[in-house]
Design an enzyme around this catalytic site. Structure first.
Site, PDB file in Angstrom:
ATOM      1  N   ASP A 136     161.412   7.751  80.197  1.00  0.00           N
ATOM      2  CA  ASP A 136     162.538   8.124  81.058  1.00  0.00           C
ATOM      3  C   ASP A 136     162.221   9.425  81.794  1.00  0.00           C
ATOM      4  OD1 ASP A 136     165.016   8.123  82.216  1.00  0.00           O
ATOM      5  OD2 ASP A 136     166.157   8.243  80.357  1.00  0.00           O
ATOM      6  N   ASP A 137     162.216   9.396  83.127  1.00  0.00           N
ATOM      7  CA  ASP A 137     162.035  10.586  83.976  1.00  0.00           C
ATOM      8  C   ASP A 137     160.643  11.219  83.849  1.00  0.00           C
ATOM      9  OD1 ASP A 137     164.638  10.150  84.677  1.00  0.00           O
ATOM     10  OD2 ASP A 137     165.403  12.082  84.005  1.00  0.00           O
ATOM     11  N   CYS A 171     167.481   5.365  86.985  1.00  0.00           N
ATOM     12  CA  CYS A 171     167.107   4.596  85.799  1.00  0.00           C
ATOM     13  C   CYS A 171     167.733   3.212  85.658  1.00  0.00           C
ATOM     14  CB  CYS A 171     167.362   5.420  84.546  1.00  0.00           C
ATOM     15  SG  CYS A 171     168.938   6.251  84.503  1.00  0.00           S
ATOM     16  N   ARG A 199     165.514  -0.337  85.389  1.00  0.00           N
ATOM     17  CA  ARG A 199     165.591  -1.223  84.219  1.00  0.00           C
ATOM     18  C   ARG A 199     166.036  -2.625  84.629  1.00  0.00           C
ATOM     19  NH1 ARG A 199     165.269   2.781  80.106  1.00  0.00           N
ATOM     20  NH2 ARG A 199     165.024   4.679  81.321  1.00  0.00           N
ATOM     21  N   LYS A 211     166.488   3.069  75.045  1.00  0.00           N
ATOM     22  CA  LYS A 211     167.550   3.205  76.046  1.00  0.00           C
ATOM     23  C   LYS A 211     167.711   1.914  76.843  1.00  0.00           C
ATOM     24  CE  LYS A 211     168.487   5.663  80.361  1.00  0.00           C
ATOM     25  NZ  LYS A 211     168.130   6.801  81.225  1.00  0.00           N
ATOM     26  N   HIS A 234     170.821   0.943  79.151  1.00  0.00           N
ATOM     27  CA  HIS A 234     171.370   1.447  80.413  1.00  0.00           C
ATOM     28  C   HIS A 234     171.571   0.368  81.486  1.00  0.00           C
ATOM     29  CE1 HIS A 234     171.827   5.524  82.668  1.00  0.00           C
ATOM     30  NE2 HIS A 234     172.944   4.847  82.543  1.00  0.00           N
ATOM     31  N   SER A 283     171.977   6.919  78.954  1.00  0.00           N
ATOM     32  CA  SER A 283     171.152   8.127  78.906  1.00  0.00           C
ATOM     33  C   SER A 283     171.607   9.091  77.811  1.00  0.00           C
ATOM     34  CB  SER A 283     171.197   8.852  80.260  1.00  0.00           C
ATOM     35  OG  SER A 283     170.548   8.109  81.250  1.00  0.00           O
ATOM     36  N   HIS A 338     163.978  12.454  79.329  1.00  0.00           N
ATOM     37  CA  HIS A 338     165.206  12.770  80.058  1.00  0.00           C
ATOM     38  C   HIS A 338     165.892  13.966  79.406  1.00  0.00           C
ATOM     39  CE1 HIS A 338     169.283  12.213  81.655  1.00  0.00           C
ATOM     40  NE2 HIS A 338     168.853  11.255  82.457  1.00  0.00           N
ATOM     41  N   ASP A 351     160.417   5.081  84.361  1.00  0.00           N
ATOM     42  CA  ASP A 351     161.497   4.436  85.118  1.00  0.00           C
ATOM     43  C   ASP A 351     161.726   5.045  86.496  1.00  0.00           C
ATOM     44  OD1 ASP A 351     162.655   6.840  84.264  1.00  0.00           O
ATOM     45  OD2 ASP A 351     164.584   5.925  83.805  1.00  0.00           O
ATOM     46  N   ASN A 352     161.285   6.276  86.706  1.00  0.00           N
ATOM     47  CA  ASN A 352     161.376   6.938  88.010  1.00  0.00           C
ATOM     48  C   ASN A 352     160.593   8.233  87.926  1.00  0.00           C
ATOM     49  OD1 ASN A 352     164.657   7.185  86.899  1.00  0.00           O
ATOM     50  ND2 ASN A 352     163.418   9.032  86.974  1.00  0.00           N
ATOM     51  N   LYS A 379     162.742  12.301  91.252  1.00  0.00           N
ATOM     52  CA  LYS A 379     163.826  11.389  90.883  1.00  0.00           C
ATOM     53  C   LYS A 379     164.975  11.466  91.887  1.00  0.00           C
ATOM     54  CE  LYS A 379     167.242  10.674  87.199  1.00  0.00           C
ATOM     55  NZ  LYS A 379     167.649  11.029  85.821  1.00  0.00           N
TER      56      LYS A 379
END
Length: 627
Positions: A35-36, A74, A78, A127, A129, A152, A217, A269-270, A290
């Site tokens: 994540d991130d 995110c 996903r 996660k 989401h 998140s 994240h 994811d980004n 992001k």
């Protein structure tokens, strides 16, 4: 219908090959999603301040994908991974929030469901989401089991039982624990042990493991064994713990002698959340982060590992992305995708095996919500609109013309616009973009499928009364709020589907400041100051709009009134001046899910703010009225 179809397909497969023979021909598939994590946050992509020896080894034994794309935020990313579709096609435009009524539609067929049709055991650890209502959870979307957070790790809400802000930890579809921020330091370890346990249990049959970590994240909470160990603060510490986790998964596969029958994909994811400063990571040499469609927001560090199949120590710059994982996995499992529903991804296994360097897709499309902002074909990227550098912030050089053409092969940082030198390429990419935009972008797409929506959504655990946030307040009592105050979405003025007027009196020396912000991911509005102008901005499912007017030289006891009419017209009035108006896309179809903030915006930005710090001054007489 899904379960019946799946059962018939599995029975047919096993009847043809026999259970043991069928299992032997199907590789295991593991997808590890961070994540991130930015392009330059791990060693194989240039990180030096934190060490990632397991990922270094993974890259040495596998392939670096250097033009692999996710999405700006995110939930969209996903959804793309699960469905093989751009988020715009499946009506996932932004970020889902706790207790929200919408999520990935249950009728969408996910990668987990496709693999279950081929006899795979499936588990999601981490996660999710894609909606936190029971109808949207992983166990309703093809996963045999689930263990993790439904959204998140920063979406903490005060629990009724203790009053403490927590996030729910689920096993399958039940809340088993409520974790506060500090307890998140156990997440990577617990997720890793759960993932390793699944591999050990299912080692004798084909399996699909989806391991989407909450790390890295914010809030950043590395495990105790990793705290203070990197050369890059707590962010680097958490990256190093993620590296440890990847090593545990790969070591388990080696121990069980499954490495030559398991495809592992490591990706993000980004891009990095740059506005978080030292907690935000790096995308260098890419531009942006992001929340934006510059390369740094959507091009992510990706490693593919399959000893004996994917050549060791290789690097591939072919355009691919999360939307390609579903068709690739289905092909590997021996399945065949039906012509309907349409997906956007393609099987990239020939690329991974080194048989071709050509992307199986004609182009890659960069969506921000439902707006198609850019298109890439080969090394050429055509930017069609203004683009955020990161969450809610436009490029610093905002005078950029549109469209703009970049040769990413020679200009990875997107600094030199060469549109004038290549009008033929601009024309070709413009035609491609127009075709895709008509299909799934903008206000009137021809092939967009709906999101899932449930009536009367509820949080997964009882929430405490938000006394400070004004749970009992009515819109006529908003005047009590001061800069820095927050109302929850439930306590805020209920503007979904309604015309409304927002008014206040402002005194400030700032020329860039947030006055009121409510919403941001897919619906919301904001009243703010930018570059010496007052701006009223809205975000709807059909697009964004804003109206603005110059500020007087001195802003002292200045009355502002911003309205959204039933026909979608935006208006903005300063003092006794005539109102300035513009036609917008319409009313907010639903209540914004983020908080109502005075003097700041604590969630996904509704607008492109110029504010660099907190509001300084007075905001009084705040009111929201309905005609």
């Amino acid at each position: 219908m899904k379960l019946r179809t799946s059962a018939l397909l599995i029975l047919a497969t096993f009847h043809t090959l026999g259970a043991d023979e069928a299992a032997a021909t199907k590789p295991n598939i593991v997808v590890i999603l961070i994540d991130d994590m930015g392009y330059a946050d791990i060693g194989p992509f240039g990180a030096t301040r934190q060490k990632t020896p397991r990922l270094d080894r993974m890259a040495a034994e596998g392939m670096r994908m250097t033009s692999f794309y996710a999405a700006p935020v995110c939930s969209v990313s996903r959804a793309q991974l699960m469905t093989g579709c751009y988020g715009a096609r499946v009506s996932v435009p932004g970020v889902f929030f706790p207790g929200q009524s919408v999520g990935l539609h249950p009728s969408e067929t996910t990668i987990a469901e496709r693999l279950k049709e081929q006899g795979y055991a499936t588990q999601c650890v981490g996660k999710w989401h894609l909606g936190d209502q029971p109808e949207f959870l992983p166990t309703r979307q093809g996963f045999d089991h689930y263990f993790g957070f439904p959204y998140s790790n920063d979406m903490l809400k005060a629990a009724a039982s203790t009053g403490e802000k927590v996030v729910p930890l689920l096993r399958d579809d039940k809340v088993v624990e409520l974790l506060n921020a500090e307890q998140q330091s156990l997440l990577v370890e617990r997720y890793t042990e759960e993932a390793v346990g699944f591999i050990r249990r299912e080692k004798d049959r084909p399996f699909f493991l989806y391991l989407p970590h909450n790390a890295v994240h914010t809030p950043i909470h590395p495990g105790k064994a990793f705290q203070g160990k990197s050369g890059n603060g707590r962010f680097g510490d958490w990256v190093e713990e993620v590296d440890w986790s990847v090593g545990r998964v790969l070591d388990t596969l080696r121990e069980l002698k499954l490495e030559e029958k398991t495809l592992v994909v490591f990706t993000s994811d980004n891009g990095p959340w740059l506005v978080q400063g030292n907690d935000g990571g790096s995308a260098l040499p890419l531009r942006g982060g992001k929340g934006g469609t510059w390369e740094g927001g959507v091009r992510v560090p990706t490693i593919v590992w399959w000893p004996g199949k994917v050549a060791a120590g290789t690097s591939c710059d072919t355009v691919a992305g999360t939307i390609d994982l579903l068709p690739t996995a289905v092909a590997l499992a021996g399945g065949k995708l039906p012509p309907e529903p349409v997906i956007d991804g393609r099987d990239i296994m020939p690329v991974l095996l080194g048989k071709t360097q050509e992307s199986p897709r004609e182009a890659h499309y960069y969506f921000a919500s439902y707006e198609l902002q850019a298109v890439r074909q080969g090394t050429w990227k055509l930017a069609l609109t203004d683009q955020n550098e990161n969450m809610g912030r436009k490029a610093t050089d905002e005078a950029l013309p549109n469209p703009r053409l970049y040769d990413l092969g020679n200009d990875i940082g997107e600094r030199t616009n060469v549109a004038a030198q290549h009008p033929d390429i601009v024309e070709r990419l413009t035609r491609l973009a127009a075709k895709k935009n008509a299909e799934i972008g903008g206000k009137n797409p021809t092939a967009r499928r709906p999101a899932g929506e449930v009536p009367n959504p509820r949080p997964l655990y009882p929430l405490a009364e938000e006394k400070k946030a004004g749970a009992a307040k009515t819109p006529t009592q908003l005047s009590e709020l001061k800069p820095g105050d927050v109302l929850s979405s439930q306590a805020a003025p209920q503007v979904g589907g309604k015309a409304f007027t927002l008014s206040c009196v402002v005194t400030t020396a700032q020329r860039d400041a947030i006055l009121v912000a409510h919403g941001g991911a897919s619906a919301g509005y904001a009243l703010h100051l930018r570059g010496g102008k007052a701006v009223f901005a809205i975000r709807t499912k059909d697009g964004d709009a804003r109206v603005e007017t110059p500020l007087p030289a001195t802003v002292e006891n200045l009355a502002l009134s911003a309205g959204l009419a039933a026909d979608g017209t935006l208006s903005l009035r300063l003092g006794d001046q005539p109102a300035v108006t513009t036609k917008g896309p319409g009313l907010l179809a639903k209540q914004p899910q983020e908080d109502f903030c005075v003097g700041h915006d604590n969630g996904n930005p509704v607008a492109a703010y110029g504010a660099k710090g907190p509001f300084e001054g007075k905001i009084t007489g705040l009111a929201v009225s309905f005609p």
